[in-house]
Write a protein that holds these residues in place. Structure first.
Motif, PDB file in Angstrom:
ATOM      1  N   UNK A 111      41.778  23.909 -53.058  1.00 34.52           N
ATOM      2  CA  UNK A 111      40.237  23.683 -52.530  1.00 34.52           C
ATOM      3  C   UNK A 111      40.138  22.017 -52.351  1.00 34.52           C
ATOM      4  N   UNK A 112      39.145  21.673 -51.465  1.00 29.52           N
ATOM      5  CA  UNK A 112      38.730  20.157 -51.341  1.00 29.52           C
ATOM      6  C   UNK A 112      38.376  19.424 -52.555  1.00 29.52           C
ATOM      7  N   UNK A 113      38.045  20.182 -53.421  1.00 28.65           N
ATOM      8  CA  UNK A 113      37.512  19.781 -54.822  1.00 28.65           C
ATOM      9  C   UNK A 113      38.774  19.320 -55.783  1.00 28.65           C
ATOM     10  N   UNK A 114      40.020  20.313 -55.779  1.00 28.03           N
ATOM     11  CA  UNK A 114      41.139  20.049 -56.124  1.00 28.03           C
ATOM     12  C   UNK A 114      41.801  18.997 -55.604  1.00 28.03           C
ATOM     13  N   UNK A 115      41.892  18.847 -54.269  1.00 33.57           N
ATOM     14  CA  UNK A 115      42.375  17.771 -53.683  1.00 33.57           C
ATOM     15  C   UNK A 115      41.864  16.451 -53.926  1.00 33.57           C
ATOM     16  N   UNK A 116      40.511  16.258 -54.089  1.00 33.54           N
ATOM     17  CA  UNK A 116      39.947  15.132 -54.374  1.00 33.54           C
ATOM     18  C   UNK A 116      40.353  14.726 -55.671  1.00 33.54           C
ATOM     19  N   UNK A 117      40.430  15.801 -56.659  1.00 32.96           N
ATOM     20  CA  UNK A 117      40.760  15.396 -57.945  1.00 32.96           C
ATOM     21  C   UNK A 117      42.065  14.956 -58.057  1.00 32.96           C
ATOM     22  N   UNK A 118      42.979  15.562 -57.324  1.00 31.74           N
ATOM     23  CA  UNK A 118      44.481  15.216 -57.297  1.00 31.74           C
ATOM     24  C   UNK A 118      44.553  13.642 -56.784  1.00 31.74           C
ATOM     25  N   UNK A 119      43.948  13.096 -55.601  1.00 28.89           N
ATOM     26  CA  UNK A 119      43.995  12.071 -54.949  1.00 28.89           C
ATOM     27  C   UNK A 119      43.659  10.769 -55.718  1.00 28.89           C
ATOM     28  N   UNK A 120      42.131  11.412 -56.668  1.00 27.39           N
ATOM     29  CA  UNK A 120      41.765  10.119 -57.476  1.00 27.39           C
ATOM     30  C   UNK A 120      42.750   9.936 -58.448  1.00 27.39           C
ATOM     31  N   UNK A 121      43.358  11.046 -58.997  1.00 30.41           N
ATOM     32  CA  UNK A 121      44.373  10.752 -60.196  1.00 30.41           C
ATOM     33  C   UNK A 121      45.658  10.255 -59.542  1.00 30.41           C
ATOM     34  N   UNK A 122      45.778   9.976 -58.674  1.00 30.81           N
ATOM     35  CA  UNK A 122      47.372   9.635 -58.096  1.00 30.81           C
ATOM     36  C   UNK A 122      47.104   8.115 -57.596  1.00 30.81           C
ATOM     37  N   UNK A 123      48.228   7.478 -57.327  1.00 29.94           N
ATOM     38  CA  UNK A 123      48.172   6.033 -56.670  1.00 29.94           C
ATOM     39  C   UNK A 123      48.265   6.269 -55.254  1.00 29.94           C
ATOM     40  N   UNK A 124      47.291   5.562 -54.455  1.00 27.99           N
ATOM     41  CA  UNK A 124      47.585   5.480 -52.986  1.00 27.99           C
ATOM     42  C   UNK A 124      48.739   4.689 -52.485  1.00 27.99           C
ATOM     43  N   UNK A 125      49.100   3.796 -53.351  1.00 22.12           N
ATOM     44  CA  UNK A 125      50.336   3.261 -53.164  1.00 22.12           C
ATOM     45  C   UNK A 125      51.535   4.049 -52.895  1.00 22.12           C
ATOM     46  N   UNK A 139      36.587  13.087 -45.102  1.00 22.37           N
ATOM     47  CA  UNK A 139      36.789  12.577 -46.612  1.00 22.37           C
ATOM     48  C   UNK A 139      38.264  11.850 -47.063  1.00 22.37           C
ATOM     49  N   UNK A 140      39.187  12.519 -46.523  1.00 20.49           N
ATOM     50  CA  UNK A 140      40.420  11.972 -47.166  1.00 20.49           C
ATOM     51  C   UNK A 140      41.285  11.343 -45.983  1.00 20.49           C
ATOM     52  N   UNK A 141      40.698  10.911 -45.125  1.00 23.54           N
ATOM     53  CA  UNK A 141      41.513  10.384 -43.954  1.00 23.54           C
ATOM     54  C   UNK A 141      42.231   8.972 -44.311  1.00 23.54           C
ATOM     55  N   UNK A 142      41.580   8.328 -45.578  1.00 33.46           N
ATOM     56  CA  UNK A 142      42.292   7.038 -45.790  1.00 33.46           C
ATOM     57  C   UNK A 142      43.716   7.378 -46.718  1.00 33.46           C
TER      58      UNK A 142
END
Length: 296
Positions: free
Chosen positions: A165-179, A203-206
């Motif tokens: 889901x979007x909620x799960x994807x957001x949690x995953x991205x928040x908890x991982x390093x964008x680098x 929401x996630x384009x970045x």
């Protein structure tokens, strides 16, 4: 869109299905890659019929003007020792490196029901706090490995998994390093999950590092939801299709990608039964639709 920044690929799953090998079992690897090229695509992901020897595969693809752009990687970070997963990950990076690819697309398969005869909505994986930590810590480590080897690691949110889901994807991205960790954005999987794929992309384009373009047939989707069918049953019924043939708003998706200067691959990935949806015809139609709406 700028053809120097965005390249177009197509997945072999329209010719022969990886999860359901009987779908398109009669289609050869040579037919698949030839028709990709004839339809106007220059990139491909890796299918189960592709030669495993990079030198052999490269010869087949080079003559057709096709490059490997990405490959699925089944990770089990939430349930297996990290070292075991990393060893397989490095093997795949080695293969992809020899093919000239620069993207790898892991999907966490711990308790995934995508390949099983289980209801896709009611039986999807749900992770505990401990599993989430194992997953995100492990992905940061794999992403670091990938970056050191010159790769972009783009995580694939997927139906039936713990990151759907979007909620799960957001949690995953928040908890991982964008680098180290990017997102493989898949319009069809967000739509199938009942989300707005346009809002999800905005929401996630970045963090988007790779793009899968697939559409959803609304009537088939409604039937799958009503009957709580499995992912495999949904694919057999034709829930997915090419851009422009379903309910997803692709002009808005293309606009968001262009406005945010997305650079990378856009890959048509519309798994269907090739006996019902001729893959060459659908590939040509997808290519025409993308050209019309992006100029590529």
């Amino acid at each position: 869109m700028d053809s120097k920044k965005v390249r177009l690929g197509i997945a072999p799953i329209a010719w022969t299905n990886d999860d359901l090998p009987e779908l398109g079992g009669e289609n050869t690897f040579e037919q698949c890659v030839s028709e990709m090229a004839l339809a106007g695509f220059t990139g491909s992901e890796v299918g189960n019929k592709y030669p495993k020897d990079p030198a052999v595969l490269k010869e087949y693809l080079d003559i057709r003007g096709i490059s490997i752009c990405n490959q699925w990687f089944s990770s089990f970070l939430a349930s297996k020792p990290y070292a075991e997963v990393e060893a397989l990950f490095r093997e795949q990076l080695d293969f992809l490196g020899k093919m000239g690819a620069r993207v790898i697309g892991p999907s966490e398969q711990t308790r995934s029901c995508q390949g099983q005869p289980l209801p896709i909505f009611s039986k999807k994986a749900v992770f505990s706090s401990e599993e989430w930590k194992q997953l995100t810590d492990g992905m940061n480590r794999l992403g670091h490995v990938a970056k050191e080897e010159g790769f972009r690691m783009a995580f694939h949110h997927h139906m039936g998994t713990g990151v759907q889901t979007v909620e799960e994807t957001e949690r995953f991205l928040n908890d991982t390093n964008p680098e180290y960790v990017w997102l493989l954005y898949d319009s069809g999987h967000f739509a199938f999950s009942g989300e707005d794929p346009v809002a999800a992309l905005r929401k996630f384009i970045g963090r988007v590092g790779h793009v899968h373009l697939k559409d959803v047939r609304p009537q088939t989707y409604a039937e799958v939801k009503k009957k709580d069918l499995s992912f495999l049953d949904a694919v057999r019924l034709g829930v997915f299709t090419i851009p422009g043939d379903g309910s997803v708003d692709f002009p808005s998706i293309f606009s968001i990608l262009e406005e945010n200067d997305y650079q990378g691959w856009m890959v048509v990935e519309a798994e269907q039964d090739p006996a019902k949806a001729n893959p060459f015809v659908y590939a040509k139609n997808a290519r025409s639709y993308i050209r019309k709406h992006t100029g590529l």
